[in-house]
Design an enzyme around this catalytic site. Structure first.
Site, PDB file in Angstrom:
ATOM      1  N   LYS A   1     -82.841   0.154 -24.693  1.00  0.00           N
ATOM      2  CA  LYS A   1     -81.924   1.250 -24.366  1.00  0.00           C
ATOM      3  C   LYS A   1     -81.989   2.257 -25.499  1.00  0.00           C
ATOM      4  CE  LYS A   1     -78.955   2.325 -21.072  1.00  0.00           C
ATOM      5  NZ  LYS A   1     -79.066   1.933 -19.652  1.00  0.00           N
TER       6      LYS A   1
HETATM    7  P1  NAD Z   1     -73.949  10.152 -14.587  1.00  0.00           P
HETATM    8  O1  NAD Z   1     -73.897  10.839 -15.892  1.00  0.00           O
HETATM    9  O2  NAD Z   1     -74.799  10.729 -13.517  1.00  0.00           O
HETATM   10  O3  NAD Z   1     -72.462   9.998 -13.993  1.00  0.00           O
HETATM   11  C1  NAD Z   1     -71.409   9.433 -14.718  1.00  0.00           C
HETATM   12  C2  NAD Z   1     -70.129   9.663 -13.943  1.00  0.00           C
HETATM   13  O4  NAD Z   1     -69.033   9.039 -14.619  1.00  0.00           O
HETATM   14  C3  NAD Z   1     -69.756  11.139 -13.815  1.00  0.00           C
HETATM   15  O5  NAD Z   1     -69.127  11.364 -12.565  1.00  0.00           O
HETATM   16  C4  NAD Z   1     -68.741  11.334 -14.945  1.00  0.00           C
HETATM   17  O6  NAD Z   1     -67.864  12.429 -14.718  1.00  0.00           O
HETATM   18  C5  NAD Z   1     -68.017  10.004 -14.853  1.00  0.00           C
HETATM   19  N1  NAD Z   1     -67.313   9.673 -16.085  1.00  0.00           N
HETATM   20  C6  NAD Z   1     -67.705   9.882 -17.358  1.00  0.00           C
HETATM   21  N2  NAD Z   1     -66.752   9.443 -18.210  1.00  0.00           N
HETATM   22  C7  NAD Z   1     -65.765   8.932 -17.445  1.00  0.00           C
HETATM   23  C8  NAD Z   1     -64.529   8.318 -17.728  1.00  0.00           C
HETATM   24  N3  NAD Z   1     -64.124   8.161 -18.985  1.00  0.00           N
HETATM   25  N4  NAD Z   1     -63.760   7.904 -16.692  1.00  0.00           N
HETATM   26  C9  NAD Z   1     -64.183   8.067 -15.418  1.00  0.00           C
HETATM   27  N5  NAD Z   1     -65.343   8.642 -15.080  1.00  0.00           N
HETATM   28  C10 NAD Z   1     -66.112   9.057 -16.078  1.00  0.00           C
HETATM   29  O7  NAD Z   1     -74.376   8.644 -14.921  1.00  0.00           O
HETATM   30  P2  NAD Z   1     -74.991   7.575 -13.917  1.00  0.00           P
HETATM   31  O8  NAD Z   1     -76.468   7.589 -14.093  1.00  0.00           O
HETATM   32  O9  NAD Z   1     -74.383   7.733 -12.577  1.00  0.00           O
HETATM   33  O10 NAD Z   1     -74.483   6.221 -14.597  1.00  0.00           O
HETATM   34  C11 NAD Z   1     -73.212   5.671 -14.284  1.00  0.00           C
HETATM   35  C12 NAD Z   1     -73.189   4.220 -14.737  1.00  0.00           C
HETATM   36  O11 NAD Z   1     -74.231   3.501 -14.061  1.00  0.00           O
HETATM   37  C13 NAD Z   1     -73.449   4.000 -16.225  1.00  0.00           C
HETATM   38  O12 NAD Z   1     -72.702   2.895 -16.659  1.00  0.00           O
HETATM   39  C14 NAD Z   1     -74.929   3.683 -16.276  1.00  0.00           C
HETATM   40  O13 NAD Z   1     -75.291   2.943 -17.427  1.00  0.00           O
HETATM   41  C15 NAD Z   1     -75.067   2.858 -15.013  1.00  0.00           C
HETATM   42  N6  NAD Z   1     -76.420   2.779 -14.477  1.00  0.00           N
HETATM   43  C16 NAD Z   1     -77.129   3.912 -14.193  1.00  0.00           C
HETATM   44  C17 NAD Z   1     -78.403   3.789 -13.641  1.00  0.00           C
HETATM   45  C18 NAD Z   1     -79.205   4.989 -13.226  1.00  0.00           C
HETATM   46  O14 NAD Z   1     -80.263   4.786 -12.588  1.00  0.00           O
HETATM   47  N7  NAD Z   1     -78.773   6.184 -13.484  1.00  0.00           N
HETATM   48  C19 NAD Z   1     -78.961   2.519 -13.442  1.00  0.00           C
HETATM   49  C20 NAD Z   1     -78.190   1.382 -13.732  1.00  0.00           C
HETATM   50  C21 NAD Z   1     -76.922   1.533 -14.243  1.00  0.00           C
END
Ligand code: NAD
Length: 438
Positions: A130
């Protein structure tokens, strides 16, 4: 005694390089503590030797880099970035890049470890890594973000590569950021699309990658609902986080599974409508205003209220540590599916187990993204393209088989789904480590 809260992270100034961050404050529970706790339970069940346990538990390599960039107004701004490679026994290190003010070494360690277990649970030939930069990207122009991404890529160039370590998008990074990383790496090494995944399709990205994590979450929910006798066409679902993962999850649940999403949220707050929130309305509102807050016909709620809503399924899809010892006993959902990484601390896990609320763990539930990243990497190496139907079909096969593998482990060891998934993963990593020779 440990305080039963997740650590409030020390913010790293976006404008001043910090000294090396303390990875924990005395008496507080960190994201990495939570991962190690689950690891220890799984290792004990597998009766791993102390030597092997020690080797597998901690990261292989940790890189901290200073990132000087010239801002648009001519100021010099130096930020801090990290890349942690946890384990590569089963294949090259693999994991996302996060841009967020709370990024620190402890968080990146925890997330890199989760990647090792995730790639092993779905049995794809990768290890875990990561990376991230302590920055609030909303304060940066596109040009500043590009310069920051390029200098970060230069600084970690010595440890990444198509057969070494392959970054991908995570919180606040996207296909554009991956394009800059690919371009910067290729300047030194020749055209290298396989160095990152989550690229735009025009640059060698895979069809279906953007929605892949959300699609995987939906498949995980569907498979779990069969076991826990939940009719997903009649469920009310709350999704915390409406970014890449949360929004695709909400869309697929509504459009393909016929489920009712009653609440969604983002960093600014949430909205609730017990009759259901139409995905298209929410997306249009976000496009106009930048947030789901204020959506017509829906009541405004806070992110904590969303987690405690009366609903059938709760899907945390934002940041880690959202469900903890202080709010878990107020959660009313009948099933939790972890779209985010590390949303549940182990105190919360214990409370959910006592209340018989099953938790489909992150290392399985959100593995759809890294699975399609694997397809993207394989396509790049073969210089061959798969169509969307093939990607979705292959993802479906892997998610369904992995769910069955996790449930076999749950039954064999009589543990929760999280510990069952950790045991499955740790067993695979331990076997690969022994076979390679230490
Ligand atoms: P992103 O940046 O596209 O979206 C994050 C979302 O969370 C946004 O809507 C943001 O406004 C919201 N957010 C941020 N801080 C917040 C808070 N304090 N309270 C509530 N909402 C909040 O990110 P993503 O890629 O959608 O990732 C979201 C989660 O999924 C993360 O934990 C990430 O590690 C995990 N994840 C992502 C992927 C991927 O392919 N992108 C894969 C596996 C896991």
């Amino acid at each position: 005694m440990k305080r039963k809260t997740l650590k409030k992270k020390v913010l790293v100034s976006a404008s001043k390089p910090s000294a090396i961050q303390p990875v924990r404050s005395v008496g507080q529970l960190t994201a990495y503590d939570v991962v190690l706790h689950n690891f220890d339970i799984a290792a004990a069940k597998l009766q791993l030797s102390d030597e092997l346990k020690q080797l597998i538990k901690t990261p292989d390599r940790e890189l901290r880099v200073e990132l000087p960039i010239i801002m648009d107004d001519g100021r010099l701004n130096t930020l801090i970035g990290y890349r942690v490679q946890h384990n590569n026994a089963r294949g090259p290190n693999k994991g996302g890049i996060r841009y967020h003010p709370d990024v620190d070494l402890d968080e990146i360690r925890a997330l890199s470890s989760l990647m090792t277990w995730k790639t092993a649970v779905v049995d794809i030939p990768f290890g875990g890594a990561k990376g991230g930069i302590a920055v609030d990207p909303r304060q940066f122009s596109t040009g500043e973000l590009e310069r920051l991404t390029r200098v970060f890529t230069q600084k970690i160039d010595c440890i990444i590569g198509p057969s070494e370590d392959i970054p991908a998008p995570d919180v606040n990074t996207n296909a554009q950021v991956m394009s800059w990383m690919m371009d910067q790496y290729s300047r030194r090494h020749g055209h290298s699309p396989a160095v990152v995944t989550g690229k735009p399709v025009e640059l060698g990205g895979s069809a279906g990658r953007e929605e892949a994590t959300g699609r995987g979450v939906c498949i995980a929910l569907r498979e779990a609902s069969k076991v826990f006798k939940i009719d997903i066409r009649k469920t009310s679902i709350a999704v915390q986080g409406f970014g890449n993962v949360g929004s695709h999850t909400a869309r697929i649940l509504e459009e393909e599974f016929g489920s009712k999403v009653v609440a969604v949220s983002d960093v600014k707050g949430g909205v609730y409508n017990p009759r259901g929130i139409r995905f298209k309305d929410a997306m249009e509102h976000v496009a106009e205003t930048g947030s789901v807050v204020g959506l017509k016909g829906a009541a405004k709620i806070s992110n904590s209220e969303l987690l405690e809503l009366k609903c059938d399924v709760l899907i945390p899809a934002s940041l880690g540590g959202q469900l903890h010892g202080r709010n878990a006993d107020r959660v009313k959902a009948k099933l939790i599916v972890e779209a985010a990484n590390g949303p549940t601390t182990y105190e919360a896990d214990e409370l959910f187990a006592a209340k018989k609320i099953p938790v489909v763990p992150d290392i399985y539930a959100n593995a759809g993204g890294v699975t399609v990243s694997y397809f993207e990497w394989a396509q790049n190496l073969q210089q061959f393209r798969w169509d969307y139907t093939r990607v979705v079909g292959e993802l479906e096969k892997i998610m369904v088989k992995s769910f069955a593998d996790v449930m076999k482990s749950v039954e064999k060891y009589n543990v929760t789904m999280r510990i069952g998934a950790y045991i499955l993963a740790l067993d695979r990593v331990a076997k690969a480590t022994k076979l390679r020779g230490i």
